[in-house]
Design a protein around this motif. Structure first.
Motif, PDB file in Angstrom:
ATOM      1  N   TRP A 319      -9.897 -32.746  95.880  1.00 14.69           N
ATOM      2  CA  TRP A 319      -9.895 -34.322  96.709  1.00 14.69           C
ATOM      3  C   TRP A 319      -9.261 -34.234  97.954  1.00 14.69           C
ATOM      4  O   TRP A 319      -9.628 -34.723  98.960  1.00 14.69           O
ATOM      5  CB  TRP A 319      -9.334 -35.313  95.884  1.00 14.69           C
ATOM      6  CG  TRP A 319      -9.920 -35.660  94.552  1.00 14.69           C
ATOM      7  CD1 TRP A 319      -9.586 -35.706  93.154  1.00 14.69           C
ATOM      8  CD2 TRP A 319     -11.333 -36.267  94.605  1.00 14.69           C
ATOM      9  NE1 TRP A 319     -10.805 -36.178  92.433  1.00 14.69           N
ATOM     10  CE2 TRP A 319     -11.694 -36.236  93.135  1.00 14.69           C
ATOM     11  CE3 TRP A 319     -12.352 -36.461  95.446  1.00 14.69           C
ATOM     12  CZ2 TRP A 319     -13.081 -36.922  92.763  1.00 14.69           C
ATOM     13  CZ3 TRP A 319     -13.355 -36.830  95.074  1.00 14.69           C
ATOM     14  CH2 TRP A 319     -13.811 -37.194  93.742  1.00 14.69           C
ATOM     15  N   ARG A 320      -8.109 -33.177  98.051  1.00 17.87           N
ATOM     16  CA  ARG A 320      -7.451 -33.451  99.427  1.00 17.87           C
ATOM     17  C   ARG A 320      -8.264 -32.783 100.536  1.00 17.87           C
ATOM     18  O   ARG A 320      -8.578 -32.977 101.509  1.00 17.87           O
ATOM     19  CB  ARG A 320      -6.134 -32.473  99.087  1.00 17.87           C
ATOM     20  CG  ARG A 320      -5.166 -33.263  98.702  1.00 17.87           C
ATOM     21  CD  ARG A 320      -3.919 -32.701  98.623  1.00 17.87           C
ATOM     22  NE  ARG A 320      -2.623 -33.605  97.955  1.00 17.87           N
ATOM     23  CZ  ARG A 320      -1.492 -33.220  97.829  1.00 17.87           C
ATOM     24  NH1 ARG A 320      -1.040 -32.209  98.390  1.00 17.87           N
ATOM     25  NH2 ARG A 320      -0.553 -34.180  97.498  1.00 17.87           N
ATOM     26  N   GLY A 321      -9.070 -31.556 100.087  1.00 15.40           N
ATOM     27  CA  GLY A 321     -10.065 -31.026 100.964  1.00 15.40           C
ATOM     28  C   GLY A 321     -10.836 -31.887 101.272  1.00 15.40           C
ATOM     29  O   GLY A 321     -11.224 -31.821 102.386  1.00 15.40           O
ATOM     30  N   THR A 322     -11.437 -32.648 100.664  1.00 16.28           N
ATOM     31  CA  THR A 322     -12.524 -33.604 100.939  1.00 16.28           C
ATOM     32  C   THR A 322     -12.063 -34.667 101.827  1.00 16.28           C
ATOM     33  O   THR A 322     -12.804 -35.129 102.623  1.00 16.28           O
ATOM     34  CB  THR A 322     -12.989 -34.135  99.490  1.00 16.28           C
ATOM     35  OG1 THR A 322     -13.617 -33.235  98.683  1.00 16.28           O
ATOM     36  CG2 THR A 322     -14.218 -35.261  99.816  1.00 16.28           C
ATOM     37  N   ALA A 326     -13.850 -35.224 105.643  1.00 16.70           N
ATOM     38  CA  ALA A 326     -14.533 -36.523 105.866  1.00 16.70           C
ATOM     39  C   ALA A 326     -13.729 -37.149 107.062  1.00 16.70           C
ATOM     40  O   ALA A 326     -14.591 -37.841 108.170  1.00 16.70           O
ATOM     41  CB  ALA A 326     -14.228 -37.376 104.725  1.00 16.70           C
ATOM     42  N   ALA A 327     -12.413 -36.974 107.355  1.00 12.67           N
ATOM     43  CA  ALA A 327     -11.569 -37.532 108.575  1.00 12.67           C
ATOM     44  C   ALA A 327     -12.151 -36.680 109.753  1.00 12.67           C
ATOM     45  O   ALA A 327     -12.450 -37.478 110.587  1.00 12.67           O
ATOM     46  CB  ALA A 327     -10.395 -37.558 108.089  1.00 12.67           C
ATOM     47  N   PHE A 328     -12.184 -35.533 109.626  1.00 15.07           N
ATOM     48  CA  PHE A 328     -12.483 -34.517 110.668  1.00 15.07           C
ATOM     49  C   PHE A 328     -13.841 -35.137 111.441  1.00 15.07           C
ATOM     50  O   PHE A 328     -13.967 -35.225 112.429  1.00 15.07           O
ATOM     51  CB  PHE A 328     -12.290 -33.031 110.255  1.00 15.07           C
ATOM     52  CG  PHE A 328     -12.415 -32.350 111.508  1.00 15.07           C
ATOM     53  CD1 PHE A 328     -11.419 -31.976 112.459  1.00 15.07           C
ATOM     54  CD2 PHE A 328     -13.895 -31.730 111.954  1.00 15.07           C
ATOM     55  CE1 PHE A 328     -11.885 -31.149 113.542  1.00 15.07           C
ATOM     56  CE2 PHE A 328     -13.914 -30.958 112.989  1.00 15.07           C
ATOM     57  CZ  PHE A 328     -13.074 -30.602 113.749  1.00 15.07           C
ATOM     58  N   MET A 329     -14.866 -35.094 110.380  1.00 12.89           N
ATOM     59  CA  MET A 329     -16.307 -35.425 110.741  1.00 12.89           C
ATOM     60  C   MET A 329     -16.538 -36.700 111.430  1.00 12.89           C
ATOM     61  O   MET A 329     -17.221 -37.141 111.959  1.00 12.89           O
ATOM     62  CB  MET A 329     -16.844 -34.903 109.508  1.00 12.89           C
ATOM     63  CG  MET A 329     -17.124 -33.221 109.324  1.00 12.89           C
ATOM     64  SD  MET A 329     -18.439 -32.765 108.435  1.00 12.89           S
ATOM     65  CE  MET A 329     -19.788 -32.757 109.288  1.00 12.89           C
ATOM     66  N   GLY A 330     -15.596 -37.480 110.796  1.00 15.50           N
ATOM     67  CA  GLY A 330     -15.879 -38.865 110.998  1.00 15.50           C
ATOM     68  C   GLY A 330     -15.384 -39.176 112.597  1.00 15.50           C
ATOM     69  O   GLY A 330     -16.062 -39.865 113.339  1.00 15.50           O
ATOM     70  N   VAL A 331     -14.407 -38.308 113.145  1.00 21.52           N
ATOM     71  CA  VAL A 331     -14.077 -38.381 114.673  1.00 21.52           C
ATOM     72  C   VAL A 331     -15.278 -37.788 115.560  1.00 21.52           C
ATOM     73  O   VAL A 331     -15.776 -38.313 116.335  1.00 21.52           O
ATOM     74  CB  VAL A 331     -12.840 -37.467 114.805  1.00 21.52           C
ATOM     75  CG1 VAL A 331     -12.472 -37.349 116.367  1.00 21.52           C
ATOM     76  CG2 VAL A 331     -11.856 -38.146 114.177  1.00 21.52           C
ATOM     77  N   LEU A 332     -15.951 -36.747 114.924  1.00 20.38           N
ATOM     78  CA  LEU A 332     -17.121 -36.070 115.623  1.00 20.38           C
ATOM     79  C   LEU A 332     -18.300 -37.284 115.632  1.00 20.38           C
ATOM     80  O   LEU A 332     -19.032 -37.086 116.626  1.00 20.38           O
ATOM     81  CB  LEU A 332     -17.450 -35.018 115.046  1.00 20.38           C
ATOM     82  CG  LEU A 332     -18.538 -34.254 115.855  1.00 20.38           C
ATOM     83  CD1 LEU A 332     -17.836 -33.396 117.171  1.00 20.38           C
ATOM     84  CD2 LEU A 332     -19.141 -32.804 114.769  1.00 20.38           C
ATOM     85  N   GLY A 333     -18.520 -37.960 114.587  1.00 20.80           N
ATOM     86  CA  GLY A 333     -19.556 -39.062 114.552  1.00 20.80           C
ATOM     87  C   GLY A 333     -19.343 -40.270 115.677  1.00 20.80           C
ATOM     88  O   GLY A 333     -20.154 -40.360 116.386  1.00 20.80           O
TER      89      GLY A 333
END
Length: 447
Positions: A319-322, A326-333
Motif C-alpha cells: 500500500w505504501r508503494g502504491t 499515485a502521488a508522483f504521477m498525479g503531479v505529472l498529470g
C-alpha cells in the motif's frame, strides 16, 4: 522452495518503512530516468532527420520489446525468487536460483538468429505505412544482435535487485545514456549513417551495460552467495518457473504486444499522429518509469517479507508503494494539463504535431494516478508470485478493451479516440489490482 518457512527474525527481513522502500526504489528511479534519457536522446536526434524517423524508430523499439519480452519478463522474476530466499536466510537458495535464471537466459542466442524473420512478420501483420516500415526494418535488423547479452544482463540485474542492490543497475543505466548519446551523434551525423547509426549506437551501449552487469554480479555478490553458474533447472524448479515466471513473461508479452498492436492502429492514422503519440509517450515515461521502479522495489521487499514470514509487513509495503506512485504521477498529470504545448515543443515545432500531441497529453493526464496504482500493485502481486491474476487482467483489458476499442474508435474519433481506449484499460487494471491486493489472496501463493 527451500527455506520459505524460516523465522521472521531472519536478517534479510524488511521492516516495511517508507524510508526502506524509497532507499531501494530511489536508485531504480534514477535507472529508469536513464532509460528515459536514452529515449529522449533518440527522439531528439530522429527529430533532426524527419517526422517519419521519429515515429518509425519509436515504433521499431516497441516491436523489438515485443520480440524479447516473453523471455525478459520471465527472467525478471529472478528478483522474486532471490528475494524470497534472502528473506528466509537461505544463501544456498539465492545461489541456486541465480544460477538457474542465468542458465535460462541462453535462450537469447536462438532468438537473435530468428529475430529478423519474426520482426518482418510482425511488420507485415501490423501494416504501418511503407515509409515507416522501411525505417523500422533497418533499425530492428541491426538491434537484434544485442539480444543474447541483453537477456543474460537482465537476469543478472534482476538478481541484484532481489538482493537489494539497486545502485549498480543505476550506474550501469547511466553508462548507457552517455555511451549511446556520444555514439549516436557520431554515427548519425559524423559518419552520416542516419537511422542505422542510431541502431548501432544502441547495440554497443546495451551490450556494454549488460556485459558489465554479468561480470559485476559475480564480483560484488559472489563472495557471499556465489559462485554463480549457468545451471539447468530441475523438474521441481521447472514447475516453479511454469507457475510464476512463465505467466509473468506472458503477461509482459501480452501487455507490450497489445501496445504494439495499438501503435499499429496509430501508425495507420498517419506519420503526424504516430510522431505526436511517440513524443507524448516519452513525456509520460517521466511518470510511469519511476512507477515501475517503485513497483520493482515494492515487489522485492514484499517477497522478502513473505520469505521471512511477515505477511502484515508485506501488506504495508504494497500500500505504501502504491500511495507514493499515485502521488508522483498525479503531479505529472497536472503538468500535462497546464503545459502541453511547451512540453511537445521540446521535440517538434511542427504545428500539426503540436496540435495532435496536446490532445494526446490531455487524455494521458486523466489516467496518471490510475496508471501509478496499476503499475505498483501489479508489481506487488508479481513479487508475491500471484502472476496468473495479472495475466488474466492483461489479456482481458489490454486486448479486448484497449486494442479492440482503439481499432473501433480511431477511425471515428482519431488519435484521441484511440487513447481513450487506453484510458479505459488503465482504469480496469487499477480497479482489478486494488480489489485483488485488498483480498489478501496473494499471501498464500507458493513459489
Amino acid at each position: 522452495m527451500p527455506g520459505v518457512s524460516a523465522a521472521p527474525t531472519s536478517p534479510g527481513a524488511p521492516q516495511g518503512s517508507t524510508r526502506e522502500l524509497l532507499t531501494l526504489a530511489g536508485p531504480l528511479m534514477l535507472s529508469n530516468l536513464a532509460y528515459t534519457a536514452v529515449g529522449f536522446t533518440d527522439t531528439l536526434l530522429m527529430g533532426r532527420l524527419g517526422v517519419v524517423e521519429v515515429g518509425a524508430v519509436g515504433f521499431a523499439n516497441i516491436c523489438l520489446l515485443t520480440l524479447v519480452l516473453l523471455f525478459r519478463g520471465s527472467l525478471n522474476t529472478a528478483s522474486t525468487f532471490v528475494a524470497r530466499a534472502l528473506g528466509a536466510g537461505d544463501a544456498a537458495g539465492v545461489r541456486r536460483w541465480a544460477s538457474v535464471f542465468l542458465g535460462s537466459a541462453l535462450v537469447g542466442v536462438p532468438l537473435a538468429l530468428v529475430g529478423p524473420l519474426l520482426l518482418d512478420g510482425l511488420f507485415a501483420l501490423l501494416r504501418p505505412e511503407p515509409g515507416i516500415t522501411a525505417v523500422a526494418r533497418t533499425y530492428t535488423h541491426i538491434r537484434v544482435w544485442e539480444i543474447p547479452v541483453l537477456l543474460l544482463g537482465s537476469a543478472a540485474l534482476s538478481v541484484m535487485v532481489g538482493l537489494g542492490n539497486t545502485r549498480t543497475p543505476m550506474r550501469l543505466a547511466w553508462l548507457v545514456v552517455v555511451v549511446n548519446a556520444a555514439l549516436a551523434v557520431l554515427f548519425i551525423f559524423g559518419l552520416g549513417w542516419g537511422v542505422a547509426g542510431a541502431a548501432w549506437a544502441a547495440v554497443i551501449a546495451v551490450t556494454l551495460q549488460n556485459g558489465l552487469a554479468l561480470g559485476l554480479l559475480g564480483h560484488l555478490h559472489g563472495p557471499r552467495f556465489g559462485p554463480f553458474r549457468l545451471a539447468r533447472p530441475t523438474r521441481g524448479e521447472l514447475g516453479s518457473l511454469a507457475r510464476v515466471s512463465l505467466p509473468a513473461g506472458v503477461t509482459e508479452l501480452a501487455d507490450v504486444s497489445a501496445f504494439t498492436a495499438f501503435q499499429g492502429v496509430l501508425s495507420r492514422l498517419g506519420p503526424t499522429e504516430l510522431a505526436a503519440s511517440q513524443i507524448a509517450l516519452q513525456l509520460a515515461s517521466l511518470g510511469f518509469l519511476p512507477a515501475f521502479a517503485l513497483a520493482s522495489a515494492t515487489g522485492s521487499l514484499l517477497s522478502r517479507a513473505l520469505g521471512a514470514g511477515r505477511p502484515e509487513v508485506a501488506t504495508r509495503i504494497g500500500w505504501r508503494g502504491t500511495g507514493l506512485a499515485a502521488a508522483f504521477m498525479g503531479v505529472l498529470g497536472v503538468l500535462f494539463l497546464t503545459l502541453p504545448r511547451p512540453l511537445i515543443g521540446l521535440f517538434s515545432r511542427s504545428p500539426e504535431v503540436l496540435a495532435v500531441g496536446t490532445s494526446v497529453l490531455a487524455v494521458m493526464a486523466a489516467y496518471q494516478i490510475l496508471d501509478g496504482v496499476a503499475i505498483v500493485l501489479g508489481g506487488a502481486l508479481g513479487g508475491a508470485g500471484d502472476t496468473r491474476f495479472r495475466l488474466i487482467v492483461t489479456l482481458t483489458g489490454a486486448w479486448l478493451v484497449m486494442v479492440l476499442g482503439a481499432s473501433w474508435l480511431a477511425p471515428r474519433y482519431g488519435v484521441t479516440g484511440a487513447w481513450g481506449a487506453a484510458l479505459a484499460f488503465i482504469t480496469l487494471a487499477a480497479v482489478a489490482y486494488v480489489l485483488r491486493f485488498a483480498s489478501g489472496r496473494w499471501r498464500s501463493v507458493r513459489l
